[in-house]
Enzyme design. Structure first.
Site, PDB file in Angstrom:
ATOM      1  N   GLU A   1      42.593  46.898  37.495  1.00 19.65           N
ATOM      2  CA  GLU A   1      42.865  46.153  36.124  1.00 19.65           C
ATOM      3  C   GLU A   1      41.747  46.025  35.102  1.00 19.65           C
ATOM      4  O   GLU A   1      41.825  46.089  33.865  1.00 19.65           O
ATOM      5  CB  GLU A   1      43.313  44.810  36.551  1.00 19.65           C
ATOM      6  CG  GLU A   1      44.754  44.724  37.025  1.00 19.65           C
ATOM      7  CD  GLU A   1      44.757  44.750  38.452  1.00 19.65           C
ATOM      8  OE1 GLU A   1      43.406  45.133  39.265  1.00 19.65           O
ATOM      9  OE2 GLU A   1      45.956  44.656  39.165  1.00 19.65           O
TER      10      GLU A   1
ATOM     11  N   LYS B   1      56.983  33.527  36.691  1.00 13.48           N
ATOM     12  CA  LYS B   1      58.102  34.665  37.174  1.00 13.48           C
ATOM     13  C   LYS B   1      59.516  33.987  36.711  1.00 13.48           C
ATOM     14  O   LYS B   1      60.477  34.711  36.367  1.00 13.48           O
ATOM     15  CB  LYS B   1      57.920  34.808  38.532  1.00 13.48           C
ATOM     16  CG  LYS B   1      58.939  35.942  39.021  1.00 13.48           C
ATOM     17  CD  LYS B   1      58.379  36.430  40.601  1.00 13.48           C
ATOM     18  CE  LYS B   1      59.494  37.479  40.869  1.00 13.48           C
ATOM     19  NZ  LYS B   1      58.878  38.579  41.600  1.00 13.48           N
TER      20      LYS B   1
ATOM     21  N   MET C   1      17.543  50.914  33.783  1.00 13.00           N
ATOM     22  CA  MET C   1      17.138  50.025  32.881  1.00 13.00           C
ATOM     23  C   MET C   1      16.505  48.631  33.444  1.00 13.00           C
ATOM     24  O   MET C   1      15.372  48.039  32.994  1.00 13.00           O
ATOM     25  CB  MET C   1      18.240  49.220  32.024  1.00 13.00           C
ATOM     26  CG  MET C   1      17.954  48.101  30.870  1.00 13.00           C
ATOM     27  SD  MET C   1      16.700  49.006  29.635  1.00 13.00           S
ATOM     28  CE  MET C   1      18.009  49.218  28.439  1.00 13.00           C
TER      29      MET C   1
ATOM     30  N   PHE D   1      51.128  32.111  46.957  1.00 12.41           N
ATOM     31  CA  PHE D   1      50.451  33.300  47.071  1.00 12.41           C
ATOM     32  C   PHE D   1      50.253  33.912  45.874  1.00 12.41           C
ATOM     33  O   PHE D   1      51.091  33.846  44.950  1.00 12.41           O
ATOM     34  CB  PHE D   1      51.330  34.350  47.845  1.00 12.41           C
ATOM     35  CG  PHE D   1      51.081  35.590  48.115  1.00 12.41           C
ATOM     36  CD1 PHE D   1      49.825  35.808  49.029  1.00 12.41           C
ATOM     37  CD2 PHE D   1      51.787  36.797  47.751  1.00 12.41           C
ATOM     38  CE1 PHE D   1      49.589  37.282  48.995  1.00 12.41           C
ATOM     39  CE2 PHE D   1      51.411  37.848  47.677  1.00 12.41           C
ATOM     40  CZ  PHE D   1      50.097  38.108  48.548  1.00 12.41           C
ATOM     41  N   GLN D   2      49.033  34.561  45.578  1.00 11.75           N
ATOM     42  CA  GLN D   2      48.491  35.147  44.441  1.00 11.75           C
ATOM     43  C   GLN D   2      48.545  34.111  43.259  1.00 11.75           C
ATOM     44  O   GLN D   2      48.796  34.710  41.953  1.00 11.75           O
ATOM     45  CB  GLN D   2      49.478  36.344  44.086  1.00 11.75           C
ATOM     46  CG  GLN D   2      49.030  37.386  45.248  1.00 11.75           C
ATOM     47  CD  GLN D   2      49.402  38.828  44.900  1.00 11.75           C
ATOM     48  OE1 GLN D   2      50.267  39.021  44.217  1.00 11.75           O
ATOM     49  NE2 GLN D   2      48.528  39.854  45.534  1.00 11.75           N
TER      50      GLN D   2
HETATM   51  C1  LIG Z   1      28.305  44.481  35.843  1.00  8.71           C
HETATM   52  C2  LIG Z   1      26.968  44.559  35.490  1.00  8.71           C
HETATM   53  N1  LIG Z   1      25.925  44.367  36.692  1.00  8.71           N
HETATM   54  C3  LIG Z   1      24.394  44.249  36.193  1.00  8.71           C
HETATM   55  C4  LIG Z   1      23.992  44.674  35.293  1.00  8.71           C
HETATM   56  C5  LIG Z   1      22.774  44.598  34.948  1.00  8.71           C
HETATM   57  N2  LIG Z   1      22.129  46.049  34.626  1.00  8.71           N
HETATM   58  C6  LIG Z   1      21.925  46.189  33.263  1.00  8.71           C
HETATM   59  S1  LIG Z   1      21.391  47.673  33.058  1.00  8.71           S
HETATM   60  C7  LIG Z   1      21.532  48.040  34.619  1.00  8.71           C
HETATM   61  C8  LIG Z   1      21.292  49.450  35.209  1.00  8.71           C
HETATM   62  C9  LIG Z   1      22.060  50.510  34.768  1.00  8.71           C
HETATM   63  O1  LIG Z   1      21.959  51.635  35.605  1.00  8.71           O
HETATM   64  P1  LIG Z   1      22.796  52.972  35.184  1.00  8.71           P
HETATM   65  O2  LIG Z   1      24.028  52.615  35.119  1.00  8.71           O
HETATM   66  O3  LIG Z   1      22.228  54.174  36.292  1.00  8.71           O
HETATM   67  O4  LIG Z   1      22.050  53.430  33.862  1.00  8.71           O
HETATM   68  P2  LIG Z   1      20.693  53.761  33.554  1.00  8.71           P
HETATM   69  O5  LIG Z   1      19.880  52.432  33.034  1.00  8.71           O
HETATM   70  O6  LIG Z   1      19.701  54.422  34.504  1.00  8.71           O
HETATM   71  O7  LIG Z   1      20.858  54.719  32.083  1.00  8.71           O
HETATM   72  C10 LIG Z   1      21.924  46.859  35.384  1.00  8.71           C
HETATM   73  C11 LIG Z   1      22.216  46.829  36.815  1.00  8.71           C
HETATM   74  C12 LIG Z   1      25.009  44.752  34.408  1.00  8.71           C
HETATM   75  N3  LIG Z   1      24.486  44.950  32.964  1.00  8.71           N
HETATM   76  N4  LIG Z   1      26.389  44.978  34.460  1.00  8.71           N
END
Ligand SMILES: Cc1ncc(C[n+]2csc(CCOP(=O)(O)OP(=O)(O)O)c2C)c(N)n1
Length: 556
Positions: A51, A163, A463, A113-114
């Site tokens: 979803e 529902k 990042m 349920f749900q």
């Molecule tokens: C759902 C979610 N969980 C955690 C984060 C924290 N976060 C921001 S950037 C990042 C790393 C992203 O890694 P990747 O997709 O490999 O991209 P890169 O930065 O290596 O290009 C994380 C864990 C987030 N933004 N969203």
């Protein structure tokens, strides 16, 4: 005519002009799905793998098409799986209607349920939401939901339909669709803003996502050219102004171009249009801008929220600009424009070369795609490289998760974009983000969508690793991935094509092949683990603290 509630849903959707829904079935929405079965020729139904993917796809569909995106899910886990997607749409002001089923009214509140109080859960992340308690209200609620989603500052609206309401019958007639009409600005009230604009010697435009959803490109261009104002965009504003225009400076903010943040320091007037001075832009609110500020926005709550405005005008950007442009004096400002040009030429980031340079891949993508190419991203370094490097010439072409920064947005977003545009889409993702949503590659294969998926594979949550380098002395807690995922097998297992980039010399050929794909193709781009996103203004800091390089062994 007398109709079942579930039929009122499908008839109302058709009446609202909905031709596509993103969906996932379940017990509490079976009646609605049974009605969807009968209208397959009128409503295209995209069954996703999860979803969340459906919600992101509906969001991107809205961003690309300018229409309201629609997602339908069942109660309980189906509904809670929508929450990230709904929140994402809320944070980026995207019009969306989410329809969920729920247990019968008589079972509500009994931990059935749900059963989940999804209306309660989504109160803070929807513009409005409904629990339908009487089938007689259903038609009006759907009509209102569409109007609320697209009017004013757009956003998501949720309708939870028990529902027994789906099964109950009542009379239904189509309700005329209400078009959004924007109020003209009060010119007396706008006078202060107009005077400030007319007396500015060094004006700068700061464009946000509001310019895109308002469709104000022509008016923004006219304003910039009339007053000779250089133009900066927030990430959400990219595409609102052609990147090739001589007045375009680049992206503003934390990872914005160096020159842009310096130009902001030197301007005597910042005109913010449909932008909200988020903490990724005004990293330090006190030092962000020295000149005056004129703020034009549709949302009253944004005025003086983060940055005080010397004058403001409330309203839809296109409508406001159309009405005030005749009162804006034409004036040429060669010195100021020259100064911004000089900053653009001289304040340039030093780029070192790498075995596989992610920016080289992005430049190659720009080179080999049309100027209305839609590029979707996930979240992380790859997202910022894309925002910094790709030249967005047209609105509604950069589809990214701005306010929420939701990893896992990308695949759903690419699917929604491809369906809305009927065009080939490029997705830039990271190995971390891709692992959150690669199930949706299957959806893209089933739908035969030409999506070129570039995984910037750096074996890390890049990042976060960058922040660990800078602020946690290189302690890489849980960011090095070392996952054995074989992307070639994965692509093949799902029915997608596969390409690889191991060296800069392979970039052009792989990109050319990928961006001409007829089916989803995964391009595994093996970039280095220590690539950084620069420049960077750390949170809470200002331009003078901008980081331009990061030593790899300096212990932070
Ligand atoms: C759902 C979610 N969980 C955690 C984060 C924290 N976060 C921001 S950037 C990042 C790393 C992203 O890694 P990747 O997709 O490999 O991209 P890169 O930065 O290596 O290009 C994380 C864990 C987030 N933004 N969203």
């Amino acid at each position: 005519m007398k109709l079942k509630g579930a039929k009122i849903v499908t008839e109302s959707l058709i009446n609202e002009g909905v031709d596509t829904v993103f969906c996932y079935p379940g017990g509490a929405v079976l009646d609605i799905f049974d009605e969807l079965y009968h209208v397959q020729d009128k409503i295209r139904q995209i069954l996703t793998c999860h979803e969340q993917g459906a919600a992101h796809a509906a969001d991107a569909y809205a961003r690309v098409s300018g229409k309201v995106g629609v997602v339908i899910a069942t109660s309980g886990p189906g509904a809670t799986n929508l929450v990230t997607g709904i929140t994402n749409a809320y944070m980026d002001s995207v019009p969306m209607v989410a329809i969920t089923g729920n247990v019968a009214l008589s079972l509500l509140g009994r931990d059935s349920f749900q059963e989940v109080d999804i209306a309660g859960v989504t109160i803070p992340v929807t513009k409005h939401n409904y629990i339908v308690k009487d089938v007689k209200e259903l038609g009006h609620i759907i009509s209102d939901a569409f109007y609320i989603a697209k009017s004013g500052r757009p956003g998501p609206v949720l309708i939870d339909i028990p529902k027994n309401i789906q099964q109950a019958e009542c009379d239904w007639e189509p309700i005329p669709v209400r078009e959004v009409v924007y109020k003209k600005p009060n010119l007396n009230k706008a006078k202060a803003a107009i005077d400030i604009i007319n007396s500015a010697k060094k004006p700068l435009l700061y464009l946000g996502g509001g310019c895109i959803c308002s469709g104000a490109y022509q008016q923004v261009l006219e304003l910039a050219e009339k007053i000779d104002a250089p133009v900066a965009c927030s990430m959400m504003g990219l595409g609102a102004f052609p990147a090739s225009h001589p007045l375009f400076l680049g992206m503003i903010g934390m990872h914005g171009h160096i020159n842009v943040n310096f130009s902001v320091q030197e301007c005597d007037l910042l005109i913010a249009l449909g932008a909200r001075f988020s903490d990724r832009v005004a990293t330090n609110r006190d030092k962000f801008v020295k000149g005056k500020v004129v703020h034009i926005d549709i949302d009253n709550a944004e005025i003086n929220k983060n940055i005080n405005a010397d004058a403001y005008i409330l309203g839809d950007i296109k409508t406001v600009l159309t009405h005030i442009l005749p009162y804006i004096n034409e004036s040429k400002k060669p010195e100021w424009v020259g100064r911004c040009d000089e900053l653009k030429r001289t304040k340039v980031l030093k780029e070192t070369s790498h075995k596989v340079n992610p920016k080289e891949i992005l430049r190659s993508i720009s080179k080999h795609t049309p100027n209305d190419q839609i590029i979707a991203t996930d979240v992380g370094q790859h997202q910022m490289w894309t925002a910094q490097t790709c030249a967005f010439e047209k609105p509604r072409t950069f589809i990214t998760s701005g306010g929420l920064g939701a990893m896992g947005f990308g695949m759903g977003a690419a699917i929604g974009s491809a369906i809305a545009s009927s065009k080939r889409v490029v997705l830039i993702t990271g190995d971390g983000s891709f692992h959150m949503n690669f199930n949706e590659v299957v959806t893209a294969v089933v739908q035969k969508l030409p999506i070129a998926i570039f995984i910037m594979n750096n074996n890390t949550l890049g990042m976060v690793r960058q922040w660990q380098k800078l602020f946690y002395k290189h302690r890489f807690s849980n960011t090095t991935l070392n996952r054995p995922t074989n992307y070639e097998y994965l692509a093949k297992a799902f029915g997608a094509d596969y390409l690889e980039i191991n060296d800069n010399s392979q970039i052009d050929e792989a990109v050319k092949k990928a961006v001409n794909c007829k089916m989803p193709v995964i391009v595994n781009c093996k970039i280095g683990i220590d690539e950084n996103v620069l420049p960077m203004i750390p949170s809470g800091k200002s331009v003078s603290d901008m980081i331009l390089e990061i030593g790899e062994n300096n212990n932070g």
